[in-house]
Design a protein around this motif. Structure first.
Motif: not given
Length: 615
Positions: A560-584
């Motif tokens: 599950f954690v790997k799944h969250v890391k993968a989808v949030t990394q894609e959101l960072v790449a698309n400009g939806v999330l900042s790296p700091g928000d992804r870490n939280r």
């Protein structure tokens, strides 16, 4: 003996005696009507314009002057549309008017109108909203006069009299040929064209008659509004009035090119009835709009106001000086094009192109004349095809009123050669919706052919942009309604008539909502752990909580954690999330324990409850 025969014999007898009065020469028939357009400081509409007319010879008046409300020196044109489908194209009219031109912005032209609908507009860049239409009706079948009514408004006392002033508003309708004019007559005075509500402030009893005439010439019966005006009680205080002079000033305080006077009056009792001003030694004039003074020199402006009770303020005075910032006339030149023979004569046709520039206030007008004829506003290159020697004169005037010296070019045209203009066609393509609008963009393709000397150049313009050389299909992505025009010139100098096409570009429909039942909690919460990151839409209707999908089945907590890391990394790449928000969010996923700690989890590779695609 019949009366007609007696008259004939008497006329003959008087002629013998030399006493017969010669028959008066039949005067030339005057135009059947006058249509008037006016312009002011607006770039979105004409100040006034007709809506209907009769067919036949017509005097067109276009006035764009200080008297019609143009206080900024802005140029406008009155141009009849000769290309858009659905309108009459038999009148070619293009009048350029400026308050500072040789006729002070008032121009006349005589045209012949035919039954149908005409479209008119202003060609000045940025003024494309100034457009309208009017209908020419022959009146056939319309024998019903317009309906016209009056409404009187204002403050009233217990006896029904109006306190201080009354305002009369007239309204007219005609279901047949349309309303041509509305008139009113106040207290037996002259009939006056109605253009705005009539304010009556003189104390006493008043009678206002009114009538309307339609395009077919039917005139309504006269209507009448009867009312009484009394002074507001207790007002013996004159209004307060002041003036402010504005404009660009030099180091000495002089106003450059134009000074604008704005007069303000207030009255706390009966209210202001009128404001007047007197410029230099001129007549007192009703103040209705800021007064633009452009004449160079010292000026004295007097002003005063009168309230409804008749109290007149003391005269105020403002003193100022206007100087010219632009004293240099425009630079104007002309060039010739066309096919020349061995003697330098132009074969079949010569085309005269006039160019003007002004580094100061800008070019206001350019004119030309052919062989001593009338001066004509220059709008496009001038073809001259009559065989023989010719002289084309040209001149220009800038906005500050400086006129160039007249220039001229002389040349000879001889018969022969290519005198046929090219053929031009427009094609508009693209994806269209059910209303024939183009979705996202439209592509304009221009084609031109010439069977004789060949096509020399092709040009196009979109809306009011400049003419541009055409080299490849033009993509128009801007949303809204557009008009594209095209023209071509052959090697011999023949210029084709412009062709035009109109179309509308609309936005593409948004993609369908990928998550119609979204998790719309305010923040991203995973297994009860709040990350404090805003739960925003990722761009396709799915929120971040939807993408994380905490309620799906996962083989383990680590998966599950790997799944969250993968989808949030894609959101960072698309400009939806900042790296700091992804870490939280990842931290919240780790703390959530989802997928482990004794939860019932499927074997690795089992299907999930839902699959959410990002992007």
């Amino acid at each position: 003996m019949s009366p007609r025969l007696i008259a004939v014999l008497l006329t003959a007898f008087l002629a013998v005696l030399g006493l017969a009065t010669p028959a008066a020469a039949t005067p030339a028939a005057a135009p059947v009507q006058t249509l008037t357009w006016t312009g002011n400081n607006s770039t979105t509409e004409y100040a006034s314009a007709p809506t209907g007319a009769l067919p036949g010879e017509t005097t067109v008046v276009f006035e764009n002057s200080e008297a019609t409300g143009n206080t900024t020196g802005m140029s406008h044109t009155l141009t009849f549309d000769t290309s858009t489908p659905g309108y009459n194209h038999d009148v070619s009219l293009n009048i350029l008017a400026n308050p500072f031109d040789p006729t002070n912005g008032r121009h006349e032209a005589v045209v012949t109108l035919t039954p149908g609908k005409y479209r008119y507009y202003c060609t000045i860049p940025g003024h494309t909203a100034m457009v309208g239409e009017f209908v020419v009706s022959d009146g056939t079948g319309d024998t019903t006069p317009p309906a016209v009514t009056a409404a009187v408004a204002g403050d009233r006392d217990p006896s029904g009299s109006y306190l201080g002033s009354a305002t009369v508003t007239l309204s007219a309708t005609d279901a047949g040929s349309g309303v041509a004019s509305v008139e009113y007559q106040l207290d037996g005075g002259a009939w006056t064209t109605y253009a705005a509500p009539v304010v009556v402030s003189t104390a006493g009893t008043h009678m206002l008659h009114y009538r309307a005439t339609d395009v077919a010439g039917n005139t309504s019966a006269e209507g009448m509004a009867h009312f009484t005006i009394v002074a507001r009680p207790g007002d013996t205080t004159a209004p307060s009035v002041s003036a402010a002079i504005t404009g660009t000033q030099d180091s000495s305080g002089n106003y450059l090119d134009v000074a604008t006077a704005r007069i303000t009056a207030t009255d706390a009792d009966s209210g202001v009835a009128s404001v007047e001003y007197q410029l230099d030694s001129g007549a007192w004039t009703a103040y209705t709009a800021p007064v633009a003074v452009t004449a160079a020199g010292m000026h004295m402006l007097h002003y005063r106001a009168t309230d409804v009770a008749g109290n007149i303020s003391p005269e105020g005075m403002a003193h100022f000086t206007v100087v010219r910032s632009d004293t240099t006339a425009p630079v104007v030149s002309a060039s010739l094009s066309g096919t020349q023979d061995a003697d330098g004569h132009y074969v079949g046709k010569a085309v005269v192109t006039v160019t003007a520039s002004d580094a100061g206030s800008g070019v206001a007008s350019v004119e030309y004349k052919v062989d001593g004829g009338a001066w004509t506003a220059y709008a496009a290159p001038v073809p001259v095809s009559a065989a023989g020697s010719h002289t084309v004169g040209y001149r220009a005037r800038d906005v500050a009123g400086n006129a160039s010296a007249e220039g001229s070019v002389s040349f000879t045209v001889v018969a022969g050669g290519d005198t046929t203009a090219p053929s031009v066609a427009l094609q508009i393509t693209g994806k269209q919706d059910g209303g024939w609008n183009y979705v996202g963009s439209a592509t304009v393709t221009v084609t031109a052919t010439d069977a004789e000397s060949g096509v020399g150049s092709v040009e196009y313009k979109v809306d009011e942009s400049a003419w541009t050389r055409y080299a490849a299909p033009v993509v128009v992505p801007a949303l809204g309604t557009h008009t594209v025009r095209a023209r071509a010139t052959d090697v011999a100098g023949n210029v084709a008539a412009e062709v035009a096409g109109s179309f509308r570009v609309v936005a593409a429909a948004p993609p369908p909502d990928a998550c119609p039942s979204s998790d719309i909690r305010e923040t991203v919460v995973i297994g009860g752990v709040d990350s404090q990151v805003e739960n925003i839409d990722t761009g396709n209707g799915c929120t971040i909580n939807d993408v994380i999908d905490e309620n799906a089945e996962y083989a383990s907590h680590d998966r599950f954690v790997k799944h969250v890391k993968a989808v949030t990394q894609e959101l960072v790449a698309n400009g939806v999330l900042s790296p700091g928000d992804r870490n939280r969010i990842v931290t919240a996923a780790i703390e959530s324990g989802i997928g482990g700690d004794g939860r019932s989890v499927p074997a690795e590779g089992s299907a999930r409850k839902a699959s959410v695609r990002i992007g």
